[in-house]
Design a protein around this motif. Structure first.
Motif, short mmCIF file in Angstrom:
data_model
loop_
_atom_site.label_atom_id
_atom_site.label_comp_id
_atom_site.label_asym_id
_atom_site.label_seq_id
_atom_site.Cartn_x
_atom_site.Cartn_y
_atom_site.Cartn_z
N GLY A 403 0.77 -1.13 0.18
CA GLY A 403 0.08 -0.04 0.23
C GLY A 403 0.77 1.45 0.02
O GLY A 403 1.96 1.44 0.75
N VAL A 404 0.50 2.09 -0.84
CA VAL A 404 1.20 3.68 -1.13
C VAL A 404 0.12 4.62 -0.78
O VAL A 404 -0.92 4.47 -1.26
CB VAL A 404 2.22 3.61 -2.35
N ASP A 405 0.73 5.81 -0.53
CA ASP A 405 -0.07 7.05 -0.73
C ASP A 405 0.25 7.95 -2.10
O ASP A 405 0.88 7.06 -3.01
CB ASP A 405 0.25 8.17 0.40
N GLY A 406 -0.45 8.96 -1.99
CA GLY A 406 -0.22 9.67 -3.44
C GLY A 406 1.21 10.20 -3.81
O GLY A 406 1.36 10.23 -5.06
N VAL A 410 5.47 4.42 1.25
CA VAL A 410 4.81 3.33 2.27
C VAL A 410 4.64 3.87 3.59
O VAL A 410 5.41 4.35 4.30
CB VAL A 410 5.40 1.94 2.31
N PRO A 411 3.09 4.09 3.93
CA PRO A 411 2.85 4.73 5.19
C PRO A 411 3.45 4.01 6.42
O PRO A 411 3.61 2.87 6.30
CB PRO A 411 1.10 4.94 5.22
N SER A 412 3.42 4.56 7.40
CA SER A 412 3.89 4.09 8.99
C SER A 412 5.38 3.59 8.89
O SER A 412 5.84 3.26 9.96
CB SER A 412 3.15 2.92 9.24
N VAL A 416 10.58 4.65 2.77
CA VAL A 416 10.26 3.41 1.99
C VAL A 416 9.15 3.81 0.71
O VAL A 416 8.16 4.22 1.36
CB VAL A 416 9.85 2.20 2.66
N PHE A 417 9.58 3.51 -0.38
CA PHE A 417 8.64 3.74 -1.39
C PHE A 417 8.37 2.35 -2.22
O PHE A 417 9.12 1.51 -2.25
CB PHE A 417 8.93 4.76 -2.42
N ALA A 418 7.26 2.31 -2.85
CA ALA A 418 6.88 1.10 -3.86
C ALA A 418 6.36 1.67 -5.10
O ALA A 418 5.71 2.55 -5.21
CB ALA A 418 5.97 0.24 -3.13
N LEU A 419 6.71 1.03 -6.12
CA LEU A 419 6.38 0.98 -7.52
C LEU A 419 5.92 0.03 -8.37
O LEU A 419 6.30 -1.15 -7.92
CB LEU A 419 7.39 1.73 -8.22
#
Length: 549
Positions: A403-406, A410-412, A416-419
């Motif tokens: 899960g990612v935001d805009g 990755v929240p919390s 960390v980012f995801a694509l």
């Protein structure tokens, strides 16, 4: 002997003394305290190792590098303030032969921030291509060292294109991986991550090339980009993984090509019954999406042009069947779907509606009890989250993606980012989960690398340093349209921005020219563009190569 006995007795007594015990307990308690307060820690192999009492692996992961903690803002009491305790730890380690856990430690303040990228797919490679290596060091970790140009992968199965034409080495996409002293590519699989310690844990892909197997290591990061892709969906159907071929990687296309040519040659052997010959030469494709339709079209071209000339003894036996539960190319315009149905039927592709119940070595069974014998089975029913993504203790979007935001964060967890195919918007983001398409992944990679370059120039590239930095506008995806070839110099071009929107829809030879021109310009490098153009010209003039290598 007397001296050694005295030394051994003294060392034994010293270890039992309160000071020695407290020094060792300090380190152990500190580790336990960190483990109990860790919010997101995912090392899937640790639990099984503990059950098997393989403490050497556990201790190697838990080994603390005190020099790295200061750069994370963590204060502890290092062992060098207690030399006697340090000696005890060193002697104990040497006696137990516990290996150190090798890897890249956390960056120092004087060093560039390190970005770790997991994957070499569309999203990861677009991110790598645009990353400013004057600001960042980059480490890429993936089981493969190249990017696959998936829209042309089906063409390699029948010899229209050579395999190297659709594979781009990642070191050519980001040259710093080969030339920079602090940037690396590691051919390995990530098996876990610790978001508190900012570390990923990896297992090398070596196929027996190293003396110690499996070889594991860690890499500390300032920013982590997870772009690990997805895996083919099998829906838990029995026998799919054992007997079907997928079409996601170059090695998949190689195996399909070998199997196809092998079946053609075996069918010509004397003594083969007619029923067996028909089975061997029956190619079944499961899934009526773009991949399944394009592979069926390529296969029909191969049969009509090359098999007819070079395998004249069995040319009347080879057949192609495309099985789909609903309508083929469901995301395309209704008129284009009908055109594709009519054209595929015209070139000899049999279209069936059905749901696969189970797969056997020589036949598939549908839900209505129909048996479909096959010699080659290609499975292309879409993709879903990989086992690696499923095991990560991170927030999940609908469908099981990370899960990612805009802003693709990755929240919390920090940094960390995801694509790409492994990421999806969380429900609270109020956005639909985007389809697993190459253009979606590429656009996400382009957006995130621009964000990284922007915050890097504001000295916010280090771990925990981007909390108060404005990130700008959120990611917005606009669909540019869809294309698919159906063989016979025909293709479909759907330029609508959504399934229900209005827009230009084309089909036929002109669409085929647009399809080829568009993908030729999208190939990553000029080298591969040249390869693709030459392969197309060679196939047009001389036909497809049918060598089984």
């Amino acid at each position: 002997m007397a001296f050694e006995r005295i030394a051994r007795t003294a060392r034994h007594g010293f270890r039992r003394s309160p000071s020695g015990a407290s020094a060792r307990t300090t380190e152990k308690d500190m580790l336990c305290e960190r483990a109990s307060t860790r919010k997101y820690c995912s090392v899937p192999s640790l639990e099984s190792e503990m059950r098997n009492n393989n403490l050497s692996y556990l201790s190697s992961i838990s080994k603390v590098n005190h020099n790295s903690f200061w750069s994370r803002g963590i204060s502890i009491t290092p062992n060098y303030q207690f030399p006697s305790a340090e000696r005890i730890v060193e002697e104990s380690d040497s006696e137990c032969n516990d290996p150190k856990y090798p890897g890249l430690e956390a960056t120092r303040p004087s060093e560039k921030p390190r970005v770790v990228v997991l994957g070499t797919g569309w999203a990861a490679c677009r991110f790598l291509k645009g990353l400013d290596t004057k600001v960042y060091d980059v480490v890429c970790i993936s089981p493969r060292n190249h990017m696959v140009f998936t829209p042309l992968l089906a063409s390699t199965c029948v010899g229209t294109l050579e395999f190297r034409s659709v594979a781009e080495p990642v070191s050519r996409i980001q040259s710093a991986l080969a030339t920079s002293p602090s940037s690396y590519f590691y051919m390995a699989s990530c098996v876990g991550l610790d978001t508190d310690k900012h570390e990923v844990y990896c297992e090398t892909i070596s196929n027996g090339g190293l003396s110690h197997e499996p070889y594991r290591f860690k890499v500390a990061y300032d920013k982590l980009v997870i772009a690990a892709g997805a895996e083919p969906l099998t829906f838990g159907i029995k026998g799919v993984k054992e007997h079907a071929f997928f079409l996601r990687e170059v090695n998949h296309a190689q195996e399909i090509r070998k199997k196809l040519l092998l079946n053609l040659m075996l069918s010509e052997h004397p003594g083969i019954s007619e029923e067996e010959r028909k089975r061997i030469l029956h190619c079944v494709v499961i899934g009526g999406g773009p991949t399944g339709v394009e592979f069926s079209g390529e296969l029909s071209d191969f049969i009509m042009k090359d098999v007819q000339e070079r395998y004249s003894h069995v040319k009347d036996y080879i057949k192609v069947t495309l099985i789909e539960a609903n309508e083929i190319l469901s995301s395309f315009d209704v008129g284009l779907r009908q055109y594709a149905t009519n054209h595929l039927t015209k070139v000899g592709v049999r279209l069936m509606r059905g749901v696969v119940k189970e797969v056997h070595p020589k036949k598939i069974v549908l839900n209505d009890g129909t048996d479909v014998p096959y010699g080659l089975l290609v499975w292309s029913t879409g993709v879903g989250p990989s086992e690696f993504v499923k095991k990560l203790d991170l927030p999940k979007s609908p469908g099981g993606r990370i899960g990612v935001d805009g802003w693709m964060r990755v929240p919390s967890v920090e940094d960390v980012f995801a694509l790409g195919d492994c990421a999806g918007f969380l429900e609270e983001a109020g956005r639909p989960v985007l389809p697993a398409l190459a253009q979606v992944a590429e656009r996400e990679g382009k957006y995130l690398v621009e964000l990284f370059n922007r915050i890097g120039k504001q000295d916010a590239g280090k771990a925990f340093s981007a909390k108060d930095i404005p990130l700008g506008e959120q990611f917005v995806y606009k669909h540019l349209g869809s294309m698919a070839t159906v063989g016979g110099y025909k293709a479909l071009v759907d330029l609508r921005q959504s399934k229900d929107a209005k827009g230009i829809s084309l089909a036929g030879f002109l669409s085929w020219l647009i399809w080829r021109s568009a993908y030729l310009t999208r190939v990553v490098s000029w080298r591969n563009r040249f390869y693709v153009a030459v392969n197309w010209a060679t196939t047009l003039v001389f036909g497809r190569d049918n060598s089984r290598i």
